[in-house]
Design an enzyme around this catalytic site. Structure first.
Site, PDB file in Angstrom:
ATOM      1  N   VAL A  11       0.831  -1.202   0.000  1.00  0.00           N
ATOM      2  CA  VAL A  11       0.000   0.000   0.000  1.00  0.00           C
ATOM      3  C   VAL A  11       0.862   1.247   0.000  1.00  0.00           C
ATOM      4  CG1 VAL A  11      -1.750   1.256   1.311  1.00  0.00           C
ATOM      5  CG2 VAL A  11      -1.842  -1.227   1.190  1.00  0.00           C
ATOM      6  N   THR A 121      -5.549  -0.740   6.784  1.00  0.00           N
ATOM      7  CA  THR A 121      -6.908  -1.181   7.119  1.00  0.00           C
ATOM      8  C   THR A 121      -7.005  -1.352   8.631  1.00  0.00           C
ATOM      9  OG1 THR A 121      -7.035  -2.271   5.003  1.00  0.00           O
ATOM     10  CG2 THR A 121      -8.625  -2.988   6.664  1.00  0.00           C
ATOM     11  N   PHE A 153      -8.096   0.812  -2.224  1.00  0.00           N
ATOM     12  CA  PHE A 153      -8.849  -0.277  -2.866  1.00  0.00           C
ATOM     13  C   PHE A 153      -8.024  -0.920  -3.981  1.00  0.00           C
ATOM     14  CE2 PHE A 153     -11.894   2.828  -1.178  1.00  0.00           C
ATOM     15  CZ  PHE A 153     -12.557   2.022  -0.263  1.00  0.00           C
ATOM     16  N   ASN A 209     -14.311  -5.115   1.259  1.00  0.00           N
ATOM     17  CA  ASN A 209     -13.578  -6.383   1.137  1.00  0.00           C
ATOM     18  C   ASN A 209     -14.448  -7.569   1.548  1.00  0.00           C
ATOM     19  OD1 ASN A 209     -11.298  -5.323   0.049  1.00  0.00           O
ATOM     20  ND2 ASN A 209      -9.968  -5.699   1.792  1.00  0.00           N
ATOM     21  N   PHE A 250     -15.959 -10.746  -9.751  1.00  0.00           N
ATOM     22  CA  PHE A 250     -15.766 -11.550  -8.539  1.00  0.00           C
ATOM     23  C   PHE A 250     -16.780 -12.695  -8.441  1.00  0.00           C
ATOM     24  CE2 PHE A 250     -12.311  -9.848  -5.915  1.00  0.00           C
ATOM     25  CZ  PHE A 250     -11.885  -8.896  -6.803  1.00  0.00           C
ATOM     26  N   GLY A 254     -13.687 -21.123  -7.666  1.00  0.00           N
ATOM     27  CA  GLY A 254     -12.342 -21.703  -7.616  1.00  0.00           C
ATOM     28  C   GLY A 254     -12.062 -22.350  -6.286  1.00  0.00           C
ATOM     29  N   CYS A 261      -5.459  -9.699   2.298  1.00  0.00           N
ATOM     30  CA  CYS A 261      -6.586  -8.825   2.655  1.00  0.00           C
ATOM     31  C   CYS A 261      -7.876  -9.560   3.009  1.00  0.00           C
ATOM     32  CB  CYS A 261      -6.839  -7.857   1.509  1.00  0.00           C
ATOM     33  SG  CYS A 261      -5.335  -6.969   1.068  1.00  0.00           S
TER      34      CYS A 261
HETATM   35  C1  UGA Z   1      -8.362  -7.040  -2.431  1.00  0.00           C
HETATM   36  C2  UGA Z   1      -9.430  -6.085  -2.983  1.00  0.00           C
HETATM   37  O1  UGA Z   1      -9.899  -6.567  -4.242  1.00  0.00           O
HETATM   38  C3  UGA Z   1      -8.882  -4.661  -3.143  1.00  0.00           C
HETATM   39  O2  UGA Z   1      -9.909  -3.792  -3.556  1.00  0.00           O
HETATM   40  C4  UGA Z   1      -8.330  -4.201  -1.778  1.00  0.00           C
HETATM   41  O3  UGA Z   1      -7.757  -2.912  -1.873  1.00  0.00           O
HETATM   42  C5  UGA Z   1      -7.276  -5.174  -1.309  1.00  0.00           C
HETATM   43  O4  UGA Z   1      -7.861  -6.492  -1.196  1.00  0.00           O
HETATM   44  C6  UGA Z   1      -6.775  -4.723   0.034  1.00  0.00           C
HETATM   45  O5  UGA Z   1      -7.551  -4.691   0.991  1.00  0.00           O
HETATM   46  O6  UGA Z   1      -5.622  -4.271   0.129  1.00  0.00           O
HETATM   47  P1  UGA Z   1      -6.281  -8.394  -3.456  1.00  0.00           P
HETATM   48  O7  UGA Z   1      -6.290  -9.152  -2.161  1.00  0.00           O
HETATM   49  O8  UGA Z   1      -5.001  -7.833  -3.951  1.00  0.00           O
HETATM   50  O9  UGA Z   1      -7.316  -7.138  -3.389  1.00  0.00           O
HETATM   51  O10 UGA Z   1      -6.797  -9.384  -4.595  1.00  0.00           O
HETATM   52  P2  UGA Z   1      -8.187  -9.745  -5.303  1.00  0.00           P
HETATM   53  O11 UGA Z   1      -8.015  -9.594  -6.751  1.00  0.00           O
HETATM   54  O12 UGA Z   1      -9.313  -9.036  -4.673  1.00  0.00           O
HETATM   55  O13 UGA Z   1      -8.289 -11.305  -5.001  1.00  0.00           O
HETATM   56  C7  UGA Z   1      -8.402 -11.812  -3.685  1.00  0.00           C
HETATM   57  C8  UGA Z   1      -8.607 -13.313  -3.721  1.00  0.00           C
HETATM   58  O14 UGA Z   1      -9.892 -13.643  -4.225  1.00  0.00           O
HETATM   59  C9  UGA Z   1      -7.610 -14.080  -4.599  1.00  0.00           C
HETATM   60  O15 UGA Z   1      -7.193 -15.240  -3.936  1.00  0.00           O
HETATM   61  C10 UGA Z   1      -8.402 -14.416  -5.844  1.00  0.00           C
HETATM   62  O16 UGA Z   1      -7.943 -15.573  -6.489  1.00  0.00           O
HETATM   63  C11 UGA Z   1      -9.788 -14.630  -5.243  1.00  0.00           C
HETATM   64  N1  UGA Z   1     -10.875 -14.435  -6.224  1.00  0.00           N
HETATM   65  C12 UGA Z   1     -11.101 -13.218  -6.753  1.00  0.00           C
HETATM   66  C13 UGA Z   1     -11.680 -15.517  -6.576  1.00  0.00           C
HETATM   67  O17 UGA Z   1     -11.496 -16.654  -6.083  1.00  0.00           O
HETATM   68  N2  UGA Z   1     -12.690 -15.304  -7.466  1.00  0.00           N
HETATM   69  C14 UGA Z   1     -12.946 -14.108  -8.018  1.00  0.00           C
HETATM   70  O18 UGA Z   1     -13.903 -13.990  -8.813  1.00  0.00           O
HETATM   71  C15 UGA Z   1     -12.124 -13.034  -7.658  1.00  0.00           C
END
Ligand code: UGA
Length: 441
Positions: A11, A121, A153, A209, A250, A254, A261
Site C-alpha cells: 500500500v 486497514t 482499494f 472487502n 468476482f 475456484g 486482505c
Molecule cells: C483485495 C481487494 O480486491 C482490493 O480492492 C483491496 O484494496 C485489497 O484487497 C486490500 O484490501 O488491500 P487483493 O487481495 O489484492 O485485493 O486481490 P483480489 O483480486 O481481490 O483477489 C483476492 C482473492 O480472491 C484471490 O485469492 C483471488 O484468487 C480470489 N478471487 C477473486 C476468486 O477466487 N474469485 C474471483 O472472482 C475473484
C-alpha cells in the site's frame, strides 16, 4: 504537495510512487534500513507490474525519496500517510501495534499543521486512538493537526492501474480544512470522491472487502451445488452476473480467496462486530466456506487417482493469484500440506513464474520447484492448477498431454474450456462443471 508515506509495503510503496507520479513531492519512510537501501538502488521489495519503472522515473525527477528518517519526513510534509502493516492476531483481532508506534513518533515530531491520514486497514475507531496518541506526544500542545481515513482499494498485481483508474476515493475527515486538502490531493485522479466522516470511511474498507469475499464464497458454494445438480458454474455466473444489480465481477468460482486482505479483513470485521455485541453470522459462514473450499481439489484427485502412493503431482501456480509473488494465505500452502498428510510418499513438482522464492519460505513441505511448466509436468501422473497465470492458461494442451504420464488436469481456477479438453483427450476436472473421468488410475 509535500507528502510523507510511512511504511513501504504494497500500500505504502504503491501510493507513494503514484502520488509522486501525479507531481507531488513524496518521501517514503520505513524502519527497515535494508529495504530503504534497496529501494534507493532501484531494487523493489515486491513484484508488482510497472512499479519499478515509476520508482526510477520519479526518483530521477527528484519527486520521490526513500529514507529511514521519520522526523525529517514529518517536518517537511503537510500530509503524512500511515501505511504500515495491520496483521491478524491469532484470535482474529487486528494487531495495531505498528500503527500506534508510528503515531507515537509522529506526535513527537509535528512542528506545524499536518493532516495524518490512515491508509492501513484498521478497525472502526482507530483514528480516535491515533489522534489521542499524537496529541499526548505533541511537544507543543497548541500545534494544530487533523487525523483522516482514506482507505485504499488497490488489488495486488494491478495496483498501479487501480490507483490511476480508481472508481472512487473515500475521504473520511472531521474538519473542512483536512477534507479540502485531501480532496485537492486526489482531484487529479478524476474519479468520484466521497467525503464522509472518519468512522464511515473506516467501515467502508472492511465492508467492501467482506462483500467481495462474500461474492466469492457464494459463487463457490453455488459451484459445488452446480456440480451435484448437473449445471455449469460458468453459465450460472454469466446468467446472474449480467443482472447489473449483481454484477459480473468476482464471480469466478475456484479454490477460495487468499492473500493479505480478504482472509484478514473478513475475520477482522467479525471481531469488530463482536466487540459491539453483534454476531456477524453471515460473514462467519463466508469464512467457513472459504476455509473448506480447497478440499474440492483433494476430492477430485482421489476420484481420479484413488491410490496416491508413490505418485508424482505437478502443481502449477503457487501465489494466491496471478501477477504477484505474494504467498500470504495462498490456497497452495494448505493444499500441498493436505496432500502430503494424505500421502507422504507423493512427489510434488511445483511451478510458478514469479513466486518460487517466496513459496520456499511459505511452504514447509518437501517440494521440488521448477522454473518451467515443462519441468514440472515432465513424468507427472497428474497436474493441478492452483493459480491462473497467463503462462499456464496459454500453455498448449497438446504439450500438457505429451508431458504428463497420464493426461489428468485438475483445474482449481476453471482456466480451460471443457470441450477443448475433451477434444484433446485430457481427463479434465474443474470447479462447478461436469467432470468427465474416463478411467481412474
Ligand atoms: C483485495 C481487494 O480486491 C482490493 O480492492 C483491496 O484494496 C485489497 O484487497 C486490500 O484490501 O488491500 P487483493 O487481495 O489484492 O485485493 O486481490 P483480489 O483480486 O481481490 O483477489 C483476492 C482473492 O480472491 C484471490 O485469492 C483471488 O484468487 C480470489 N478471487 C477473486 C476468486 O477466487 N474469485 C474471483 O472472482 C475473484
Amino acid at each position: 504537495m509535500k507528502i510523507a508515506i510511512v511504511g513501504t509495503g504494497y500500500v505504502g510503496l504503491t501510493s507513494g510512487v503514484c502520488f509522486s507520479e501525479l507531481g507531488n513531492e513524496v518521501v517514503c519512510v520505513d524502519v527497515n534500513a535494508e529495504k530503504i537501501n534497496q529501494l534507493n538502488c532501484g531494487i523493489m521489495p515486491i513484484y508488482e507490474p510497472g512499479i519499478k519503472e515509476l520508482v526510477i522515473k520519479n526518483k530521477e525527477n527528484k519527486r520521490l525519496r526513500f529514507t529511514t528518517n521519520l522526523k525529517e519526513a514529518v517536518n517537511r510534509s503537510e500530509i503524512i500517510i500511515i501505511a504500515v502493516g495491520t496483521p491478524s492476531l491469532l484470535d482474529g483481532n487486528v494487531d495495531l501495534s505498528y500503527i500506534f508506534a508510528v503515531a507515537n513518533e509522529i506526535g513527537s515530531y509535528i512542528n506545524n499543521y499536518k493532516v495524518i491520514v490512515n491508509k492501513s486497514t484498521v478497525p472502526v475507531g482507530t483514528a480516535d486512538d491515533v489522534k489521542r496518541i499524537i496529541f499526548n506526544n505533541l511537544v507543543d500542545k497548541k500545534i494544530d493537526f487533523d487525523v483522516a481515513s482514506v482507505p485504499e482499494f488497490l488489488k495486488e498485481g494491478s495496483a498501479i492501474k487501480d490507483f490511476f483508474q480508481t472508481e472512487r476515493v473515500i475521504i473520511g475527515t472531521e474538519s473542512n480544512k483536512a477534507r479540502d486538502l485531501l480532496v485537492k490531493l486526489h482531484k487529479p485522479l478524476n474519479s468520484s470522491i466521497q467525503t464522509t466522516d472518519i468512522r464511515s470511511a473506516e467501515l467502508i474498507k472492511y465492508a467492501a472487502n467482506s462483500f467481495l469475499a462474500m461474492k466469492i464464497s457464494f459463487i463457490n458454494e453455488i459451484a459445488n451445488l452446480a456440480e451435484l445438480v448437473g449445471a455449469d458454474i460458468k453459465e450460472v455466473a454469466r446468467g446472474i452476473g449480467s443482472d447489473s444489480r449483481i454484477g459480473n465481477k468476482f464471480l469466478n468460482a475456484g479454490i477460495g480467496f487468499g492473500g493479505a486482505c480478504f482472509p484478514k479483513d473478513t475475520k477482522g470485521l467479525v471481531k469488530i462486530a463482536e466487540q459491539v455485541g453483534l454476531e456477524f453470522s453471515l460473514l462467519q459462514e463466508v469464512i467457513h466456506i472459504n476455509e473448506r473450499q480447497y478440499n474440492v481439489i483433494l476430492d477430485k484427485l482421489k476420484l481420479v487417482i484413488p491410490d496416491l502412493k508413490g505418485k508424482k503431482l505437478a502443481i502449477l501456480g503457487l501465489s494466491f493469484k496471478p501477477n504477484t509473488d505474494d504467498m500470504r494465505d495462498a490456497p497452495s500452502i494448505s493444499i500441498i500440506r493436505e496432500l502430503m498428510i494424505m500421502e507422504p510418499s507423493l512427489t510434488i513438482r511445483a511451478y510458478d513464474p514469479i513466486a518460487i522464492e517466496s513459496a520456499k519460505t511459505a511452504i514447509k513441505d518437501n517440494v521440488q520447484y521448477f522454473y518451467t511448466i515443462e519441468g514440472a509436468l515432465q513424468d507427472a501422473d497428474a497436474c493441478i492448477i492452483l493459480t491462473e497465470w497467463e503462462q499456464i492458461t496459454s500453455f498448449s494442451l497438446d504439450r500438457y498431454k505429451q508431458l504428463l504420464t497420464s493426461p489428468i488436469i485438475i483445474d482449481g481456477r476453471n482456466c480451460f474450456d471443457s470441450e477443448d479438453m475433451d477434444k484433446a483427450g485430457i481427463n479434465y476436472l474443474s470447479i462447478g462443471r461436469q467432470n468427465k473421468v474416463y478411467s481412474p488410475l
